[in-house]
Write an enzyme that holds these catalytic residues in place. Structure first.
Site, PDB file in Angstrom:
ATOM      1  N   HIS A   7      10.643 -46.652 -45.355  1.00  0.00           N
ATOM      2  CA  HIS A   7      10.519 -46.471 -43.892  1.00  0.00           C
ATOM      3  C   HIS A   7       9.610 -47.588 -43.352  1.00  0.00           C
ATOM      4  CE1 HIS A   7      10.740 -44.657 -40.087  1.00  0.00           C
ATOM      5  NE2 HIS A   7      10.055 -43.560 -40.255  1.00  0.00           N
ATOM      6  N   GLN A  14       7.790 -47.582 -39.787  1.00  0.00           N
ATOM      7  CA  GLN A  14       6.633 -46.689 -39.702  1.00  0.00           C
ATOM      8  C   GLN A  14       5.386 -47.381 -40.249  1.00  0.00           C
ATOM      9  OE1 GLN A  14       6.362 -43.322 -38.444  1.00  0.00           O
ATOM     10  NE2 GLN A  14       4.236 -43.943 -38.616  1.00  0.00           N
ATOM     11  N   CYS A  28       2.672 -39.922 -40.688  1.00  0.00           N
ATOM     12  CA  CYS A  28       3.807 -40.503 -39.962  1.00  0.00           C
ATOM     13  C   CYS A  28       4.431 -39.516 -38.980  1.00  0.00           C
ATOM     14  CB  CYS A  28       4.853 -40.996 -40.957  1.00  0.00           C
ATOM     15  SG  CYS A  28       5.420 -39.712 -42.086  1.00  0.00           S
ATOM     16  N   ARG A  85      19.335 -44.793 -39.635  1.00  0.00           N
ATOM     17  CA  ARG A  85      18.564 -43.841 -40.444  1.00  0.00           C
ATOM     18  C   ARG A  85      19.595 -43.161 -41.330  1.00  0.00           C
ATOM     19  NH1 ARG A  85      13.924 -39.657 -38.717  1.00  0.00           N
ATOM     20  NH2 ARG A  85      12.863 -41.653 -38.865  1.00  0.00           N
ATOM     21  N   ARG A 112       4.737 -47.041 -32.768  1.00  0.00           N
ATOM     22  CA  ARG A 112       6.142 -47.242 -33.174  1.00  0.00           C
ATOM     23  C   ARG A 112       6.882 -48.047 -32.101  1.00  0.00           C
ATOM     24  NH1 ARG A 112       8.589 -43.783 -36.768  1.00  0.00           N
ATOM     25  NH2 ARG A 112      10.271 -45.293 -36.592  1.00  0.00           N
ATOM     26  N   ASP A 170       2.061 -37.340 -45.943  1.00  0.00           N
ATOM     27  CA  ASP A 170       3.415 -37.120 -45.412  1.00  0.00           C
ATOM     28  C   ASP A 170       3.858 -35.730 -45.884  1.00  0.00           C
ATOM     29  OD1 ASP A 170       5.967 -37.453 -44.353  1.00  0.00           O
ATOM     30  OD2 ASP A 170       6.680 -38.738 -45.997  1.00  0.00           O
TER      31      ASP A 170
HETATM   32  N1  NVA Z   1       9.239 -38.545 -45.872  1.00  0.00           N
HETATM   33  C1  NVA Z   1       9.683 -38.065 -44.579  1.00  0.00           C
HETATM   34  C2  NVA Z   1       9.344 -39.046 -43.504  1.00  0.00           C
HETATM   35  C3  NVA Z   1       9.686 -38.606 -42.116  1.00  0.00           C
HETATM   36  C4  NVA Z   1       9.379 -39.641 -41.074  1.00  0.00           C
HETATM   37  C5  NVA Z   1      11.178 -37.820 -44.644  1.00  0.00           C
HETATM   38  O1  NVA Z   1      11.897 -38.656 -45.214  1.00  0.00           O
HETATM   39  O2  NVA Z   1      11.625 -36.805 -44.145  1.00  0.00           O
HETATM   40  N1   CP Z   2       7.844 -40.788 -38.236  1.00  0.00           N
HETATM   41  C1   CP Z   2       9.139 -40.723 -37.893  1.00  0.00           C
HETATM   42  O1   CP Z   2       9.960 -41.549 -38.282  1.00  0.00           O
HETATM   43  O2   CP Z   2       9.455 -39.683 -37.064  1.00  0.00           O
HETATM   44  P1   CP Z   2      10.903 -39.196 -36.651  1.00  0.00           P
HETATM   45  O3   CP Z   2      11.537 -38.562 -37.855  1.00  0.00           O
HETATM   46  O4   CP Z   2      10.655 -38.210 -35.544  1.00  0.00           O
HETATM   47  O5   CP Z   2      11.709 -40.381 -36.190  1.00  0.00           O
END
Ligand code: NVA
Ligand code: CP
Length: 307
Positions: free
Chosen positions: A130, A133, A264, A103, A292, A224
């Site tokens: 992502h 997801q 998500c 990540r 997930r 989101d």
């Molecule tokens: N758009 C959000 C998704 C979190 C799973 C982020 O990047 O923080």
């Molecule tokens: N939806 C998702 O990726 O959640 P986290 O940020 O908790 O991993």
């Protein structure tokens, strides 16, 4: 040839559908206490340069349930956080583990990692995409609707989720309408590529301004956060920019259908979604979060399993 899982664009529709089928089977077997050890002896390095609850826990539990060993590496604890290059991190980790999940921030970072790693790399979220997801989302929709022929309305930021959804909808032949405020749309390149794929699958992909236009006839309304990880400084400004993009009871009712709500997570009540919608019987966010785990097991098997 190793196969990475960086975006849904890189995989064929057949392969992605196969993963969904595997995930559904693994989920049923899990509930019946059927245990698999398909990744016995395999190690997965998990690098987190941003926080996570679902991705971290579902990959770790998934690896454990498949008989493998997950290593949780915070970006700040490894030398990457002190300036060791992505290229050298990739080459080092490849000598110890069988797969890397990361990540990170810019999507070019994961591309660089994948270029120099000799083991498969899985995208656990970048600023642009992502894909894990969206696979869980598609699996959840398929469980509820028993078909991929649905219309999804994505309301809000044209961010990593919306962009992954464009590729996902295109691959699975779903219709999608993304409503975003001016200046916060999905990138033109992603939109163009998704539309090109859609020509082969019959999906309808559109970007609009008005959320009420996007939700017409929608089976699913998806949203989101307004400020993603790394955009904390913009949080207040974004509240004003996105105020007309809240998913509330009025928007849910405007579809003309019994529409499901998805997110998500993490979610922020009273911002992108109201609590009554989030807690309603049409909200399927906990099944979505659970999936997930199951879908990522299928993804890990596809890239790290013995063929
Ligand atoms: N758009 C959000 C998704 C979190 C799973 C982020 O990047 O923080
Ligand atoms: N939806 C998702 O990726 O959640 P986290 O940020 O908790 O991993």
């Amino acid at each position: 040839m190793k196969k990475d899982f960086l975006t849904l664009r890189d995989w064929s529709a057949d392969d992605l559908k196969q993963m969904i089928e595997t995930a559904i089977r693994l989920k049923a077997e899990n509930k019946n206490n059927v245990r698999h050890h398909h990744l016995e002896g395999k190690k997965l390095a998990m690098i987190f340069e941003k926080p996570s609850t679902r991705t971290r826990v579902s990959f770790e539990v998934g690896m454990y349930e498949l008989g493998g060993y997950p290593l949780n590496l915070s970006g700040n604890d490894i030398q990457l956080g002190r300036g060791e290059t992505v290229k050298d991190t990739a080459r080092t980790l490849s000598r110890y583990v069988d797969g890397i999940m990361i990540r990170t921030k810019g999507h070019e970072i994961i591309e660089e990692l994948a270029k120099y790693a000799t083991v498969p790399v899985i995208n656990g979220l970048t600023d642009d995409f992502h894909p894990c997801q969206v696979m869980a989302d598609v699996m959840t929709i398929f469980e509820y609707k028993k078909t991929y022929k649905v219309k999804v309305a994505f309301i809000g930021d044209g961010n990593n989720m919306a962009q992954s959804w464009m590729y996902g909808a295109a691959k699975f032949g779903m219709d999608i309408s993304v409503a975003s405020p001016e200046g916060y749309e999905c990138k033109q390149r992603v939109y163009d590529e998704a539309r090109k794929t859609a020509e082969t699958t019959g999906a309808k992909i559109e970007m609009v301004r008005d959320p009420y236009e996007a939700v017409q006839n929608a089976d699913i309304i998806y949203t989101d956060v307004w400020a993603s990880m790394g955009q904390e400084a913009e949080k207040e400004a974004r509240k004003a920019i996105f105020k007309d993009y809240q998913v509330n009871a009025k928007l849910m009712a405007a579809t003309g259908k019994d529409t499901l709500f998805m997110h998500c997570l993490p979610a922020y009540m009273g911002l992108e979604v109201t609590e009554d919608v989030f807690e309603s019987k049409n909200s399927i966010v906990w099944d979505e979060a659970e999936n997930r785990l199951h879908v990522q097991k299928a993804i890990m098997l596809a890239v790290m399993g013995n063929k």
